[in-house]
Design an enzyme around this catalytic site. Structure first.
Site, short mmCIF file in Angstrom:
data_model
loop_
_atom_site.label_atom_id
_atom_site.label_comp_id
_atom_site.label_asym_id
_atom_site.label_seq_id
_atom_site.Cartn_x
_atom_site.Cartn_y
_atom_site.Cartn_z
N ALA A 63 0.84 -1.19 0.00
CA ALA A 63 0.00 0.00 0.00
C ALA A 63 0.88 1.25 0.00
O ALA A 63 2.09 1.18 0.23
CB ALA A 63 -0.91 -0.01 1.23
N GLY A 104 -0.41 -5.26 0.44
CA GLY A 104 -1.51 -5.10 -0.50
C GLY A 104 -1.22 -5.70 -1.85
O GLY A 104 -2.14 -6.11 -2.57
N GLU A 107 -2.13 -9.29 -1.47
CA GLU A 107 -3.59 -9.37 -1.37
C GLU A 107 -4.23 -9.20 -2.75
O GLU A 107 -5.19 -9.90 -3.09
CB GLU A 107 -4.09 -8.30 -0.39
CG GLU A 107 -3.74 -8.63 1.06
CD GLU A 107 -4.19 -7.56 2.03
OE1 GLU A 107 -4.93 -7.87 2.97
OE2 GLU A 107 -3.78 -6.39 1.85
N GLU A 127 2.66 -6.36 7.29
CA GLU A 127 1.93 -5.29 7.98
C GLU A 127 2.16 -5.29 9.49
O GLU A 127 2.13 -4.23 10.13
CB GLU A 127 0.43 -5.41 7.69
CG GLU A 127 0.02 -4.99 6.30
CD GLU A 127 0.10 -6.11 5.27
OE1 GLU A 127 -0.45 -5.95 4.18
OE2 GLU A 127 0.72 -7.16 5.58
#
Length: 700
Positions: A63, A104, A107, A127
């Site tokens: 992210a 991310g 993901e 994370e």
């Protein structure tokens, strides 16, 4: 489509390429065109399959952390919505992964039906290292691909796995040695032609079935992983979220994961860990050392001293693939030192963290000598000899005579004046401090001490070497004890008086461990050896009634089985000793001190507040460039709790006004300088500006 997302065709297969330098982070300006492209391709009957790929050096590496806490972080389309779009495809989708698929990025890739990779790709959900957990389904989808227990390890540790392991575990379907995108196109076309049913990751059940039936193994694995979490919230929530992936319906687990994410991201621990993430990157920015300043080549390092510290420093270089010549004064001392290094590597092999082959390779880079002349071909020479100025000067005089032109000469001094050491050579611009922390092969911090005449390319070289040997560097200025040990002295100044006035060692240590430190100062003293502090005090003409008395009785800590605590044979567990409490009471009577009950709050105020105060003085003097540099020193070198972000960050959470008020109280009560509030601290408290970036000094 846009500069950030392009769509090309290879026959009936569409290739969506993301290009958001430098690491293809999932910024809103990327997400928006990506979603539009995916929707268009999903609804295009001419497209039979889709490849999701990335330009540049990596797949999506995560992210955009700079968007955290801003409207852009959740603006539609967010990552969760992108993944829902991917999962709505009735035609096969494949992520073609090179570089890193982290956070991310992974993901997003798990939103595709399939994943393929090149051999050097890495996968991870890091994370937890930012005090959060995957917030777009990572804790719910990864268990469905590799099983809950393996997913738990990846998510709770935050550590990546390589492509081969990812293939073995089922995270990726294929590895392609070359032409990744072309092979991904071929792969997805074959899937489309086969007509085999397409099952989204969210709908897979086979890898979680065993845990659904019996969670015993999962719970045992979770308990083992959490032993290392030391009071951090995020690892516990990671465990909860992965457990939910097994015990809850998918959508309920997904919703609960999001709630955990929001709670964590708004909490102080995540703020602290995100602060440290950026602080470490800021610490690498040093005034006068821009991108135009190139490091000198370091092809061989020399280490003087093969004791605990010298051996650890040598191992750090060997671990980084840099050949080392290590020097000792006698062959016996050299043999003992190299044997200890080999023994340390043997322990790593037994633990499974190192292979025999890797051990042999590292030791093969080591050469030992008792002759200074054998250091003449070294590009960087670090002395790790006795902490005494006369000894250091003698060593540097010898190095000045034999080191080749351009060789960098570094002192591992913990306290001494690097400018005075440099002045003992004819090349002060080539001299600096490189303060490692014991055990040097384990501890991450490297205080790089910039002397008045240290050349910019010498600093650049030290920073580059730190990266090569996996250290976290912070450039500091010259003063007694630099940043870490100077603040440690302030933190320790009241320890003796706290005991005399009524506290016990175990009471003080409990305040520290409750705060989040791995151990308290008295247990730490026993571990390090009380004789070290005793020797230092005597050299400075100082005394400590209780500490000196313990040493005079031969109580040096764990190595003698007695110190502030008593240690049973073969145990490192400290136990309170009535003899020590009696000694404390005796010394209090001798000094006419009436002992009283001392609260945990008082212990914290008289130890941790002076540490913060000294940090502010260090910033005032320009010994550290940024308050965040101070935090990096204490997190990586002294065990300050990660979840509190370092002493200066924690001070702002605690309230600078409160700290100033209590320092003034204790200064008025004791008259001690350690409590006199720094002008910078008072100003930051009164103006409400905080300490962050308060002053850029000469160290930067």
């Amino acid at each position: 489509m846009t500069d950030y997302v392009t769509v090309s065709r290879d026959g009936d297969v569409a290739i969506v390429t993301l290009d958001n330098p430098p690491v293809n982070s999932l910024s809103h300006h990327l997400r928006e065109p990506l979603n539009a492209a995916l929707v268009a391709l999903r609804d295009d009957a001419a497209v039979k399959g889709v490849v999701l790929a990335c330009a540049g050096r990596t797949f999506v590496a995560g992210a955009d952390i700079t968007e955290f806490g801003t409207p852009k972080a959740t603006a539609s389309p967010n990552l969760r919505e992108l993944i829902v779009t991917l999962e709505s495809f009735a035609k096969p989708t494949v992520a073609a992964i090179h570089g890193t698929a982290f956070g991310g990025g992974l993901e997003l890739a798990m939103g595709c039906h399939f994943r393929v990779a090149d051999p050097n790709a890495k996968f991870g959900l890091p994370e937890v290292k930012l005090g959060i957990l995957p917030g777009a389904g990572g804790t719910v989808r990864l268990p469905r691909l590799i099983g809950p227990e393996k997913a738990l390890k990846v998510i709770v540790s935050g550590n990546p796995i390589g492509a081969r392991e990812a293939l073995e575990e089922g995270l990726v379907e294929a590895i392609f040695e070359s032409d990744l995108v072309a092979n991904a196109v071929k792969f997805v076309r074959e899937k489309a032609i086969s007509g085999a049913p397409l099952i989204a990751v969210r709908d897979r059940q086979d890898r979680i079935a065993a845990a659904k039936a019996d969670l015993t193994g999962f719970d045992a694995a979770a308990a083992e992983l959490l032993k290392k979490s030391r009071g951090l919230d995020a690892p516990k929530r990671c465990v909860d979220a992965v457990r939910n992936a097994v015990t809850m319906p998918f959508d309920q687990a997904l919703t609960t994961e999001r709630k955990y994410f929001v709670d964590l991201v708004e909490g102080d621990q995540s703020k602290a860990q995100r602060h440290l993430f950026f602080a470490q990157r800021e610490a690498a920015k040093v005034a006068g050392v821009g991108p135009d300043v190139k490091p000198r080549p370091v092809k061989r390092a020399g280490i003087i001293g093969a004791g605990t510290m010298g051996g650890g420093i040598a191992m750090s270089f060997l671990n980084g693939g840099i050949p080392v010549t290590i020097l000792e004064m006698t062959q016996d001392a050299l043999d003992r030192g190299t044997a200890n290094m080999a023994k340390n590597y043997d322990i790593s092999v037994k633990r499974g963290s190192l292979t025999e082959e890797a051990k042999a390779k590292r030791l093969g880079l080591l050469a030992g000598t008792t002759d200074y002349a054998d250091l003449a071909d070294c590009d960087l020479i670090i002395e790790a000899v006795f902490e005494e100025m006369a000894v250091k000067k003698e060593v540097f005089g010898k190095l000045d005579a034999i080191a080749k032109p351009g060789a960098i000469l570094a002192s591992n001094t913990s306290y001494l004046d690097v400018n005075e050491i440099a002045a003992s050579t004819s090349r002060p611009s080539d001299v600096l401090g490189m303060h490692f922390f014991s055990p040097a092969n384990v501890m991450k911090l490297l205080e790089i001490v910039r002397g008045e005449k240290t050349a910019p390319d010498v600093l650049a070289t030290a920073l580059d070497v730190a990266k090569r040997i996996a250290k976290v560097p912070v450039v500091v200025g010259v003063c007694h004890g630099f940043v870490g040990n100077r603040m440690l002295a302030a933190r320790s100044a009241e320890l003796e008086d706290l005991l005399l006035e009524g506290a016990t060692p175990q009471q003080v240590d409990k305040v520290f461990t409750d705060f989040g430190w791995p151990m308290g100062p008295f247990a730490m003293g026993d571990l390090a050896g009380l004789d070290i502090g005793w020797r230092n005090r005597k050299s400075l003409g100082k005394t400590a009634a209780i500490g000196d008395a313990l040493c005079e009785q031969g109580r040096f800590g764990q190595k003698t089985g007695k110190g502030y605590y008593i240690y049973e044979a073969g145990s490192r567990a400290p136990k309170p000793d009535p003899e020590v409490e009696a000694l404390i009471e005796e010394k209090a009577r001798e000094k006419g001190v009436n002992r009283r009950d001392i609260s945990a709050d008082e212990i914290a105020e008289r130890t941790m507040y002076p540490m913060v105060n000294e940090g502010a003085k260090i910033l005032e003097e320009g010994i550290a460039a940024r308050s965040s540099d101070v935090d990096i020193v204490w997190i990586n070198g002294y065990g300050f709790p990660v979840g509190k972000g370092g002493p200066m960050f924690w001070a702002e959470l605690e309230g600078l006004g409160r700290i100033v008020e209590r320092l003034e109280f204790w200064h008025g009560r004791t008259g001690k300088d350690v409590f006199a509030p720094a002008a910078l601290l008072k100003r930051a408290a009164s103006e409400g500006t905080g300490l962050s970036g308060a002053r850029k000094g000469k160290a930067a």
